[in-house]
Design an enzyme around this catalytic site. Sequence first.
Site, PDB file in Angstrom:
ATOM      1  N   GLU A  78      36.299  38.809  46.449  1.00 34.57           N
ATOM      2  CA  GLU A  78      37.596  38.449  46.992  1.00 34.57           C
ATOM      3  C   GLU A  78      37.692  36.952  47.293  1.00 34.57           C
ATOM      4  OE1 GLU A  78      40.099  40.132  46.919  1.00 34.57           O
ATOM      5  OE2 GLU A  78      41.529  39.262  48.323  1.00 34.57           O
ATOM      6  N   ASP A  79      36.637  36.377  47.808  1.00 34.16           N
ATOM      7  CA  ASP A  79      36.737  35.013  48.342  1.00 34.16           C
ATOM      8  C   ASP A  79      36.018  33.934  47.548  1.00 34.16           C
ATOM      9  OD1 ASP A  79      38.231  36.067  50.362  1.00 34.16           O
ATOM     10  OD2 ASP A  79      36.588  36.188  51.796  1.00 34.16           O
TER      11      ASP A  79
END
Length: 712
Positions: A78-79
């Site tokens: 996600e990051d």
Amino acid sequence: MEYQKQEFLDKIKVLNPHLDLEIIAKAYDVAESCHRGQTRASGEPYFNHPVEVAILVSQILHLDTASIATALLHDTVEDTDITIEEIEKIFGSEIASLVNGVTKLTRIEFQPANIRQAENFRKFLIAMSEDIRVLLIKLVDRLHNMRTIEHIVSPDKRQRIATETLEIYAPLAERIGIHQIKTDLQDLSFATLYPRMRESILERLSEVPGIDDNLILKITEEIKNNLQDKGLDAEVSGRKKSPYSIWMKLNQKNLSFDQLSDIVAFRIIVKDLIDCYRALGIIHSIYKMIPESFQDYISTPKHNGYQSLHTLVIGPFQQRIEIQIRTEEMHEIAELGVAAHWAYKQHYKDIDGKKYRWIRELLSVMELSSDSDELMQNTKLAMYYDQVFCFTPQGKLISLPKGSCPIDFAYAIHSKIGHHCSGAKVNGKLVPLRTHLENGDQVDILTSNSQTPSPEWEDFVMSAKAKTEIRKFIRQQRQDQYMILGKNLIEKAAKFSLVELNDKNLLKAAHTLAKKTVEDLYCAVGEGRIGRDEVIKLIKSEKSDKFTDKIVKFFVKKNMEDSDKSSISIEGLIPGMAVHYAKCCNPIPGDKIVGVINTGRGVTVHINDCDNAKNKPNSEVIDLSWSSSSLDSKFIIRLRVVISNESGSLASLTSEFAKYNTNITNIKITNRNPDYFEFILDAEIGDISKLQPILSSLRSKKMVQHIERYKD
Ligand code: MN
């Protein structure tokens, strides 16, 4: 707290010696390099967060190697730049699918819109976590985020996260029986959402006489000694109830603080089941029991597997105290729920290859039970394995029956969106409309005003709503088409017979033929249930003024000569409804066409020299022409092609079609020998005028031996 790699590995090893430290070390390295340079709201390195989550996953839940690796990697996809495919390459499919699961949950932002959404959302999270470890890791992730929530500057964001935690994650933790995480999540949310309320409860707690920490210790000792005197070895501990659970009691039971009886609770943990009842006997013999307070959750466990004896007594200092009695194993299940089962069973081999079957069994037990426990009132979760949960681009959750496709999704949003659904993007990619949706898919429906439901949609939609709406639309559409067709048929026949039509004689004919309205009459004729000649005969037999009759005949005749021998145009008719295109000759705009009326099924359109149209003794054949609007739509033309069997000839044939922007939709080889291929080819084409140039250009090619319109 910051951990160095070796320090981390040592700690993990102490917590569970069965783990594969090599994999965990690799996950540590990958996650560390991914998050390098990132910081959290507190300013510390971001990587501290996944490390803490990994430690908690091991410490609280005793999960396995894959879970700890996943905890370390849970925010990478996600990051950071790493992809799930890369994770799979490095760690294999098990860890990749766990990371993918947690990532999907992270992407979903709960909007505290209404209770139904919250309920759906919890259902979704469980359904999503086909692997329960995904849910467990997500809960721990949330726990660590709540423990560090004070670093988030924006009060709105803090409130949103705390609300979400209280409404979604704490009930989920309760549902799967993880008491410890549930209590922590509730209290941390409570502190964020209602700090002053919590302060005042803590204050009141400290003021209540007889329940200071010192006294709790004294009572603990006394209970322990009493049990020991009677020969029972037990572990005894006492604690005040959490501010949140006291607050809930105040709210729900409408009590004043002084009326609260069980602010202090003591726990007795004994060796085995019989000792639980022995301990209960001893307690009731030394303290006065409060009538009707006793509950036996050992013989009747709670839905989530919780077992314990609960009783309320007047304690040694005249305080009402709650006492819970259970075994070591019951205690572990009470604190860890599903995770405790996991810890027990993870060393067993899967005999039948069905992974996590026990989790499904446990979940289905939970599903069946209903419990009136107050904390459960807003957590009526069901497992809903027969459902699939998807999201709009705005994050709204839509629940559909399993096997649903984007059309179901479109109808679930609004029937108008369904009717005009022309395409769909699932997770950003264009997919065919019959694609099965999966849990967590984000679905973006594309609409077009010219799109309308097609009869074949009915074959692959799953939801009742979509089915009903499509049927309704098609019934209406078909009715409209039958009406237009019937009207055309009658008007044309009237012109030939020099009969004047008007509202009056049409209505009369309708009534004679047992139809309520002229529209009904048109429909019946369009459907082929009533012959147009029958209608004309009826109208003709009406007595009429001879003089006007003559004039009318004159004008009608004139009119007919003016018009283009008026064949019936098939205007915007949708194939598969009132009008079908014959599969034998596949007519396309530009072809000379006729229609064969089939009783009750509308009209089949054939090319006018098609044998199938000629040899229909019992059916009526009508002249048809293409309306201008049908020239805009695409038609499939079917060709029979014979080409020489040499390398590259098929490729150069298809590229010829591409040159004319014509899409080949299907190729079926019907004959193949050393010299040539014979095949049937379907291509999308606007009208006949676009076909000739392609055919001519193909015929000029050496490899093309034969090409013609296909006729069955
Ligand atoms: Mn996280």
